[in-house]
Design an enzyme around this catalytic site. Structure first.
Site, PDB file in Angstrom:
ATOM      1  N   LYS A  77       0.853  -1.188   0.000  1.00  0.00           N
ATOM      2  CA  LYS A  77       0.000   0.000   0.000  1.00  0.00           C
ATOM      3  C   LYS A  77       0.889   1.238   0.000  1.00  0.00           C
ATOM      4  O   LYS A  77       1.934   1.253   0.676  1.00  0.00           O
ATOM      5  CB  LYS A  77      -0.881  -0.047   1.259  1.00  0.00           C
ATOM      6  N   SER A 152      -9.438   1.488   3.189  1.00  0.00           N
ATOM      7  CA  SER A 152      -8.631   2.286   2.315  1.00  0.00           C
ATOM      8  C   SER A 152      -7.617   1.495   1.478  1.00  0.00           C
ATOM      9  O   SER A 152      -7.100   2.036   0.494  1.00  0.00           O
ATOM     10  CB  SER A 152      -7.868   3.332   3.135  1.00  0.00           C
ATOM     11  N   SER A 176      -9.390  -1.048   7.250  1.00  0.00           N
ATOM     12  CA  SER A 176      -8.847  -0.856   5.900  1.00  0.00           C
ATOM     13  C   SER A 176      -8.152  -2.048   5.266  1.00  0.00           C
ATOM     14  O   SER A 176      -7.884  -2.021   4.072  1.00  0.00           O
ATOM     15  CB  SER A 176      -7.882   0.318   5.890  1.00  0.00           C
TER      16      SER A 176
HETATM   17  N1  GLN Z   1     -12.959   3.535   6.844  1.00  0.00           N
HETATM   18  C1  GLN Z   1     -12.228   3.827   8.040  1.00  0.00           C
HETATM   19  C2  GLN Z   1     -11.811   5.289   8.048  1.00  0.00           C
HETATM   20  O1  GLN Z   1     -12.072   5.962   7.101  1.00  0.00           O
HETATM   21  C3  GLN Z   1     -11.050   2.941   8.174  1.00  0.00           C
HETATM   22  C4  GLN Z   1      -9.842   3.411   7.486  1.00  0.00           C
HETATM   23  C5  GLN Z   1      -8.610   2.634   7.830  1.00  0.00           C
HETATM   24  O2  GLN Z   1      -8.677   1.585   8.475  1.00  0.00           O
HETATM   25  N2  GLN Z   1      -7.473   3.191   7.465  1.00  0.00           N
HETATM   26  O3  GLN Z   1     -11.238   5.753   8.989  1.00  0.00           O
END
Ligand code: GLN
Length: 477
Positions: A77, A152, A176
């Protein structure tokens, strides 16, 4: 020739039998990357470099000196630092920024001869659940190009889903790794907080962030964790707890006690097909002799607000460093120091990141701190205590990973509250700091992947792996 392997051990068997070479593998994945360019999964592909590394791993294999990950072609990532490579967190503010060191996990993976084929698209600074907040545009789900891949770590999930690499490393703050894994039909693990070093991850919310594997098999996830996990002099929060040989512990561990959150079967926000999947597995597990019981989690309505208040507060502090002076993007329209800060940040950050920085700053501001930040800390403690009680009484909590299968691109991005509620099942383990895994359990009628999540007590990744493996076997019956 397209390439697709169910596990690293299948790759290594082919390597041993001379059916392929590491160079051949990398060529195969690069071919798939080209075929699937329209999915927008990668921010950058390290084509020639990966081929050169592959050549050296082939030579090591011949000499018998190759590491345990020989043949593992990984995507990372784009919020994980890799020395002398760009890292952007999919933000304009870091566009063109090169990392001067590698994350500890990257060092450990490379030391075992993994090959990194590229860095993958993600929500900007990992803030999002659909990969639509990326400065580099949305990623498409390989199962249906009109659907999001989740986020994400959306690019990482699609890269594995479409065989553009064998496995990927994502990061998980509130889901994410698990949510995109669920939307793309692969395995995704969020480790116990502190199981894996955060050194070299671009911070979003430091008391939540963890890196985790996104794979096609439980065995691969176990192996990657075996290599990545463990104490690190560069990260005091990386726990000094011995790392088990996860891959040796993938055996059936007998009958279990499993709790499921009863609200998951009754809440109107959960799609009927997800409820059906959960019910089906409750029955399958009971039929196979496990105790599976409903528990009511009375703080369910508080998990999403608590998570967002705390992560926005932490994000506003972590992202203060992007000021147009130290890193990346600097506005050309600035004339003074103050306007350099203001303009660089206004132009460099996207809408969702700005929303969170502003809300986070408000949450931490004097006069509101007690009402929001301090209160959310207390709520986190309550959620954690109650969750730990459940995983003391039961071996696992079984829940959906997500309330719905992958939703449409542009469908909910306009309504942040709806988007945040998508995280209802993943943030509980993040707030409690305990490990959770998403396992792929087939597709719905429209061909979209479905998944369930297992949560367990701190540092019981081993239990998660062996039980997930068993559940995947059960799925075949
Ligand atoms: N969807 C969650 C957020 O927007 C999780 C994101 C993540 O785990 N980086 O914070």
């Amino acid at each position: 020739m397209t390439i697709s392997y169910p596990s690293l051990s299948a790759i290594q068997t082919d390597l041993q039998q001379g059916k392929t070479t590491v160079v051949g593998l990398v060529e195969g994945y690069l071919h798939n990357i080209k075929l699937n360019e329209h999915l927008n999964a990668f921010n950058e592909v390290y084509g020639d470099e990966a081929l050169a590394f592959a050549q050296s791993v082939d030579e090591k294999l011949q000499r018998g000196t190759a590491g345990r990950l020989a043949g593992m072609v990984l995507a990372i990532k784009d919020n994980i630092c890799y020395k002398d490579h760009q890292v952007t967190a999919s933000s304009k503010i870091l566009d063109g920024f090169k990392s001067v060191y590698s994350a500890t996990i990257i060092e450990r993976l490379l030391a075992e001869d993994a090959i990194i084929i590229g860095r993958t698209n993600c929500d900007e600074f990992a803030m999002g659940g659909s990969n639509e907040t990326s400065y580099f545009g949305p990623v498409k789900n390989h199962a249906d190009h009109t659907k999001v891949p989740g986020g994400s770590s959306g690019g990482a999930a699609v890269a594995v889903q479409a065989d553009m690499c064998h496995a990927a490393i994502g990061t998980d703050t509130g889901g994410s790794v698990r949510q995109p894994a669920a939307f793309c039909g692969i395995v995704g693990l969020k480790p116990t907080y502190g199981r894996v070093s955060r050194y070299g991850l671009i911070a979003y919310a430091s008391s939540f962030d963890q890196a985790g594997p996104m794979t096609r098999s439980i065995e691969d996830a176990a192996l990657l964790m075996e290599i990545m996990a463990g104490a690190d002099d560069y990260d005091a929060t990386a726990a000094n707890v011995p790392v088990p040989a996860y891959t040796n512990e993938l055996k059936d561990t007998g009958k279990k006690r499993i709790a499921y959150i009863s609200e998951a079967l009754t809440s109107p926000g959960v799609a009927p097909e997800i409820k059906e999947l959960l019910s089906q597995y409750i029955e399958k597990l009971q039929a196979d002799g496990h105790v599976v019981e409903p528990v009511s989690f009375k703080y369910m309505d508080y998990v999403v607000p608590t998570y967002y208040i705390l992560t926005m507060a932490e994000a506003s502090s972590n992202l203060a460093r992007y000021d147009g002076v130290h890193y990346g993007y600097r506005s050309r329209n600035a004339t003074t120091l103050e306007s350099t800060y203001k303009k660089s940040r206004s132009e460099g950050f996207g809408k969702e990141v700005k929303r969170r920085i502003m809300l986070g700053t408000f949450i931490l501001s004097s006069g509101y701190y007690d009402a929001y930040y301090a209160k959310a800390q207390k709520t986190r403690r309550l959620i954690q205590e109650k969750t730990l009680e459940i995983v003391r009484d039961y071996d696992f909590i079984l829940s959906p990973t997500t309330p719905t299968p992958a939703f449409g691109i542009a469908e909910i991005i306009k309504d942040p509250i709806v988007m945040y509620l998508e995280d209802i099942f993943t943030v509980q383990a993040s707030l409690a700091g305990i490990p959770a895994i998403s396992i792929p359990l087939g597709n719905n009628k429209a061909g979209l992947p479905l998944a369930l999540q297992l949560i367990t007590k701190s540092f019981n990744e081993s239990g998660l792996f062996s039980f997930s493996k068993y559940v995947l076997e059960l799925a075949k019956n």
